[in-house]
Design a protein around this motif. Structure first.
Motif, PDB file in Angstrom:
ATOM      1  N   UNK A  98     -24.967   7.280 -52.550  1.00 25.14           N
ATOM      2  CA  UNK A  98     -24.798   8.597 -53.291  1.00 25.14           C
ATOM      3  C   UNK A  98     -23.759   8.664 -54.309  1.00 25.14           C
ATOM      4  N   UNK A  99     -23.124   7.475 -54.355  1.00 17.19           N
ATOM      5  CA  UNK A  99     -21.634   7.422 -55.490  1.00 17.19           C
ATOM      6  C   UNK A  99     -22.283   6.333 -56.578  1.00 17.19           C
TER       7      UNK A  99
ATOM      8  N   UNK B  96     -19.423  -1.752 -59.745  1.00 18.46           N
ATOM      9  CA  UNK B  96     -20.743  -2.187 -59.474  1.00 18.46           C
ATOM     10  C   UNK B  96     -21.307  -2.916 -60.728  1.00 18.46           C
ATOM     11  N   UNK B  97     -22.500  -3.338 -60.422  1.00 14.73           N
ATOM     12  CA  UNK B  97     -23.329  -4.432 -61.537  1.00 14.73           C
ATOM     13  C   UNK B  97     -22.470  -5.339 -61.978  1.00 14.73           C
TER      14      UNK B  97
ATOM     15  N   UNK C 233     -15.921  15.744 -58.634  1.00 14.10           N
ATOM     16  CA  UNK C 233     -17.375  15.770 -59.006  1.00 14.10           C
ATOM     17  C   UNK C 233     -17.532  16.811 -60.066  1.00 14.10           C
ATOM     18  N   UNK C 234     -18.564  16.467 -60.883  1.00  9.71           N
ATOM     19  CA  UNK C 234     -18.998  17.382 -62.066  1.00  9.71           C
ATOM     20  C   UNK C 234     -20.206  18.210 -61.452  1.00  9.71           C
ATOM     21  N   UNK C 235     -19.991  19.436 -61.520  1.00  9.13           N
ATOM     22  CA  UNK C 235     -21.030  20.379 -61.079  1.00  9.13           C
ATOM     23  C   UNK C 235     -21.523  21.113 -62.388  1.00  9.13           C
ATOM     24  N   UNK C 236     -22.854  21.771 -62.371  1.00  6.55           N
ATOM     25  CA  UNK C 236     -23.524  22.540 -63.301  1.00  6.55           C
ATOM     26  C   UNK C 236     -23.987  23.762 -62.668  1.00  6.55           C
ATOM     27  N   UNK C 237     -23.479  24.796 -63.248  1.00  6.96           N
ATOM     28  CA  UNK C 237     -24.289  26.008 -62.526  1.00  6.96           C
ATOM     29  C   UNK C 237     -25.443  26.308 -63.123  1.00  6.96           C
ATOM     30  N   UNK C 238     -26.569  26.491 -62.203  1.00  5.49           N
ATOM     31  CA  UNK C 238     -27.753  26.173 -62.388  1.00  5.49           C
ATOM     32  C   UNK C 238     -28.420  27.742 -62.921  1.00  5.49           C
TER      33      UNK C 238
END
Length: 503
Positions: A232-233, A241-242, A400-405
């Motif tokens: 999930x990260x 990574x990569x 974490x970045x959150x967006x208000x729906x």
């Protein structure tokens, strides 16, 4: 309810270790067992379709002897009834009264080990079935090769160790595998993805030497689950990574591939032109066999302002070179390959500076490197006198970045007790105050502000208790500073920072 002599025999085709996904294929008819409609019956002779009713799960509950079999679509279970007959029932918790035993009449590992001794060469075909275990509903729990395949290849290699019979492991898969101790057991390993109806011919021609391979891996093959972060990260920079960021020892690196020919590189020259980054070199086939070489061009920005990838592919060329011949490589990489997203201005930018341009046969097999100067632009100091969205950070820890729906507004939320947001190259000339727009849904929580590497905060703003994560309040504090600085915000769990501005 048949007796032993008249019982039906099935091939048990195992797909993985953890979830015991399997098929049961009727030996006499070649048809697969399904539990559709709560009825066990023999269906198709081939597993193909969006819904694979032929995919079953063998469940072995702890402390119980025996198993039940269920289908992944509906959870229908194959169990015993009170009279000892095999029946279908809806999904339920199994107990000892419904369990039955599967008896192994003939073991595949033993059969192939005996058969291998009579062969000129052994080609073991493994990998995954894309219709069954490489799609929705079938996430892998591990990148390790399934134990059944590991045991087969290891057993074959061990059985034939002191003979002249080679063992070739042919892998056809949708994804990489960690091969572990199996890496050096077979005499050769060939891999391809699911390449269509000519796949068999391509394998055969390569194995018999009619085709000189030049395939290259389009992804990194990691050696162990420990090399991977949580599924999930997605922060590939922090998690290294990569191939761009990974600094560990890959099992097989991005761009890796072998050939029956051998190639050497010389005379690298790179320069910036109006058309892009022109790269030239000489590539020599110093073997006695014609072949193709995939020459890969990588770049690394030697910028200390922000983290840049260890290397990134900016161009590649596949060259056909006859035995003993030298050819001139000339390739052009667009300058856009070197651009980065400038979060402070919201646009792609080619940054002025020194860049390493490298040629390699893979991302880990770099043959030549030259450092050149690239003319672009110098990113100006960040304008913090206007409101800056908190999500436009240069670095972070724990957030974490959150967006208000409901509103579409975005904020950064602290997930640990020691969260950090870092903004570089901020113009703080003659500033006197700082205003943040923040929320704290539980308690009053301080937000501390630091400049550069100083251990002492230059300001502390207390976010009062609010009515939820998006009930933002504006808090202002005095803060005297001058010049350009890195600004670092430190705050506790569940604090939400939407924006900030200096004045």
């Amino acid at each position: 309810d048949a007796d032993f002599e008249n019982a039906a025999e099935f091939y048990s085709c195992e797909h993985d270790d953890d979830l015991k996904w399997t098929n049961l294929r009727h030996v006499r008819s070649g048809r697969f067992l399904t539990l559709e409609g709560g009825v066990p019956h023999l269906g198709k002779t081939e597993v193909y379709g969006w819904y694979t009713s032929e995919t079953l799960q063998q469940q072995y509950p702890e402390r119980l002897t025996g198993c039940v079999i269920s289908d992944y679509l509906h959870g229908s279970q194959l169990t015993l009834d009170k009279n000892g007959r095999v029946v279908c029932r809806p999904k339920a918790r199994p107990d000892a009264s419904v369990m039955f035993l599967m008896e192994t009449v003939s073991n595949g590992r033993e059969r192939i080990s005996e058969l291998a001794k009579s062969c000129d060469a052994v080609i073991y075909c493994g990998g995954n079935d894309p219709e069954q275990v490489a799609r929705e509903c079938f996430d892998r729990r591990t990148i390790s090769l399934p134990a059944v395949q590991f045991e087969h290849v290891w057993g074959l290699s061990d059985t034939l160790k002191n003979t002249d019979i080679p063992v070739i492991f042919a892998i056809v898969s949708s994804y990489p595998y960690a091969l572990g101790d199996l890496l050096d057991e077979p005499d050769a390993i060939l891999w391809t993805n699911h390449a269509g109806p000519e796949l068999g011919h391509a394998f055969a021609e390569t194995i018999f030497g009619e085709n000189n391979p030049a395939g290259r891996l389009p992804q990194t093959w990691y050696a162990d689950d420990a090399d991977l972060p949580s599924i999930k990260d997605y922060h590939i920079v922090d998690n290294k990574m990569t191939y761009r960021w990974f600094d560990g020892q890959a099992q097989y690196p991005f761009g890796f591939g072998l050939s029956y020919a051998h190639f050497t590189y010389s005379d690298l020259h790179a320069e910036q032109t109006p058309e892009g980054i022109r790269v030239t070199a000489k590539i020599t086939n110093d073997s006695d066999r014609d072949g193709d070489e995939v020459v890969q061009v990588y770049a690394h920005a030697k910028s200390e302002r922000i983290r840049r990838p260890i290397r990134q592919l900016i161009a590649f060329e596949r060259l056909h070179i006859k035995a003993g011949e030298t050819v001139e490589l000339s390739t052009l990489a667009p300058v856009r390959e070197l651009e980065i997203w400038d979060v402070s201005r919201g646009k792609l930018t080619l940054e002025t500076g020194e860049y390493d341009i490298s040629l390699g046969a893979s991302s880990a097999d770099i043959r030549l490197t030259e450092t050149i100067h690239i003319d672009g632009e110098t990113i100006p100091p960040r304008n913090v006198r206007k409101s800056v969205d908190a999500q436009l950070w240069d670095a972070q820890a724990g957030t974490e970045i959150f967006t208000d729906p409901m509103t579409g507004e975005t904020h950064v939320r602290g997930r640990r007790w020691d969260n950090q947001l870092i903004y570089q190259n901020c113009d703080l000339s003659s500033v006197k105050s700082l205003t943040i727009r923040a929320a704290s849904p539980l308690d009053a929580v301080p937000v501390r502000v630091y400049l550069d590497a100083s251990p002492e905060p230059v300001a502390e703003l207390t976010v009062p208790p609010c009515d939820g994560y998006t009930d933002f309040r504006e808090i202002t504090a005095e803060l005297a500073a001058d010049g350009c600085h890195t600004v670092r915000f430190s705050f506790g769990q569940d604090v939400c920072l939407q924006s900030f501005r200096f004045a």
